[in-house]
Design a protein around this motif. Structure first.
Motif, PDB file in Angstrom:
ATOM      1  N   ASN A 241       0.735  -1.236   0.104  1.00  0.00           N
ATOM      2  CA  ASN A 241      -0.196  -0.319  -0.175  1.00  0.00           C
ATOM      3  C   ASN A 241       1.300   1.230   0.187  1.00  0.00           C
ATOM      4  N   CYS A 242       0.834   2.342   1.096  1.00  0.00           N
ATOM      5  CA  CYS A 242       1.133   3.560   0.409  1.00  0.00           C
ATOM      6  C   CYS A 242       1.458   4.601   1.588  1.00  0.00           C
ATOM      7  N   ILE A 243       1.296   3.308   3.105  1.00  0.00           N
ATOM      8  CA  ILE A 243       1.884   3.802   3.732  1.00  0.00           C
ATOM      9  C   ILE A 243       2.909   4.357   4.602  1.00  0.00           C
ATOM     10  N   LYS A 244       2.886   5.374   4.560  1.00  0.00           N
ATOM     11  CA  LYS A 244       3.934   6.153   5.213  1.00  0.00           C
ATOM     12  C   LYS A 244       4.578   5.980   7.268  1.00  0.00           C
ATOM     13  N   GLN A 245       3.744   6.516   6.995  1.00  0.00           N
ATOM     14  CA  GLN A 245       3.354   6.308   9.423  1.00  0.00           C
ATOM     15  C   GLN A 245       1.749   5.880   9.750  1.00  0.00           C
ATOM     16  N   VAL A 246       2.458   5.339  10.667  1.00  0.00           N
ATOM     17  CA  VAL A 246       1.077   4.668  11.647  1.00  0.00           C
ATOM     18  C   VAL A 246       1.202   5.440  12.869  1.00  0.00           C
ATOM     19  N   ARG A 247      -0.428   5.674  13.079  1.00  0.00           N
ATOM     20  CA  ARG A 247      -0.002   6.343  15.249  1.00  0.00           C
ATOM     21  C   ARG A 247      -0.535   5.129  16.139  1.00  0.00           C
ATOM     22  N   PRO A 248      -0.024   5.335  17.940  1.00  0.00           N
ATOM     23  CA  PRO A 248      -0.952   5.231  18.231  1.00  0.00           C
ATOM     24  C   PRO A 248      -2.729   4.725  18.303  1.00  0.00           C
ATOM     25  N   SER A 249      -2.858   5.648  18.033  1.00  0.00           N
ATOM     26  CA  SER A 249      -4.574   6.065  17.726  1.00  0.00           C
ATOM     27  C   SER A 249      -4.644   4.658  16.898  1.00  0.00           C
ATOM     28  N   ASP A 250      -4.442   4.636  15.804  1.00  0.00           N
ATOM     29  CA  ASP A 250      -5.020   3.963  14.572  1.00  0.00           C
ATOM     30  C   ASP A 250      -4.952   2.522  14.999  1.00  0.00           C
ATOM     31  N   PHE A 251      -4.880   1.785  16.155  1.00  0.00           N
ATOM     32  CA  PHE A 251      -4.763   0.815  16.586  1.00  0.00           C
ATOM     33  C   PHE A 251      -5.828   0.418  17.560  1.00  0.00           C
ATOM     34  N   LYS A 252      -6.488   1.818  18.354  1.00  0.00           N
ATOM     35  CA  LYS A 252      -7.410   1.834  19.375  1.00  0.00           C
ATOM     36  C   LYS A 252      -8.251   0.612  19.517  1.00  0.00           C
TER      37      LYS A 252
END
Length: 177
Positions: A56-67
């Motif tokens: 995919n085109c994911i550049k970053q993940v955030r802790p809130s993404d996995f809430k």
């Protein structure tokens, strides 16, 4: 329940949103080879154990993404994206397998999110990234349950990180793993 939407042209997880409970029982979500840029909308998959977002085109993940999935997500595949580090993965206490091959990762400092007995991480795939300094291996030291780490393809040819070319890498690699 498994949901496979490979190469479906998706740009967002919101595109597969249902009525709010439609995907609640999905345990495995495979979104390989789409055009997804972020994980916004992941919260609708509350029982997710395996998430495949490779290609995919994911550049970053955030802790809130996995809430909504912190306590159940066991396998996360973010291979073949545009990640530069392991930041944003804190709180994934059930995660056992993390695949990050073919990204742009240079620094392993974010691996400290998996230090200690509370982390379940056993397997880490970092093949074909940009890890160049042997000192980065120190960030693996606190991952007490880590059993397998991949830095280069088994064929020993292309597909490694710059550290694989270091004279001291071979000895470090055999001792550390």
């Amino acid at each position: 329940m498994s949901l496979d939407l490979l190469a479906a042209g998706l740009t967002s997880l919101h595109e597969i949103a249902g009525d709010g409970n439609e995907h609640a029982e999905t345990c495995r979500l495979n979104l390989h080879m789409n055009r997804i840029k972020d994980l916004d909308g992941l919260c609708q998959f509350r029982n997710l154990e395996e998430l495949i977002l490779s290609g995919n085109c994911i550049k970053q993940v955030r802790p809130s993404d996995f809430k909504g999935v912190r306590r159940c997500l066991r396998v996360l595949d973010l291979s073949c994206n545009e990640l530069k580090g392991l930041e944003g993965l804190q709180g994934l206490c059930a995660l056992q397998e993390l695949r990050l091959a073919y990204n742009h990762i240079e620094c392993l400092e974010g691996q400290m999110n998996f230090w200690g007995q509370r982390s379940a991480l056993k397997s880490l795939d970092l093949r074909c990234n940009r890890i160049a300094k042997l000192a980065q291996l120190l960030f693996l030291g606190g991952s007490t349950k880590l059993e397998e780490v991949a830095f280069q393809e088994r064929s020993m040819g292309d597909g490694g990180n710059p550290i694989c070319e270091e004279v001291m890498y071979r000895g470090t690699h055999q001792c550390a793993m």
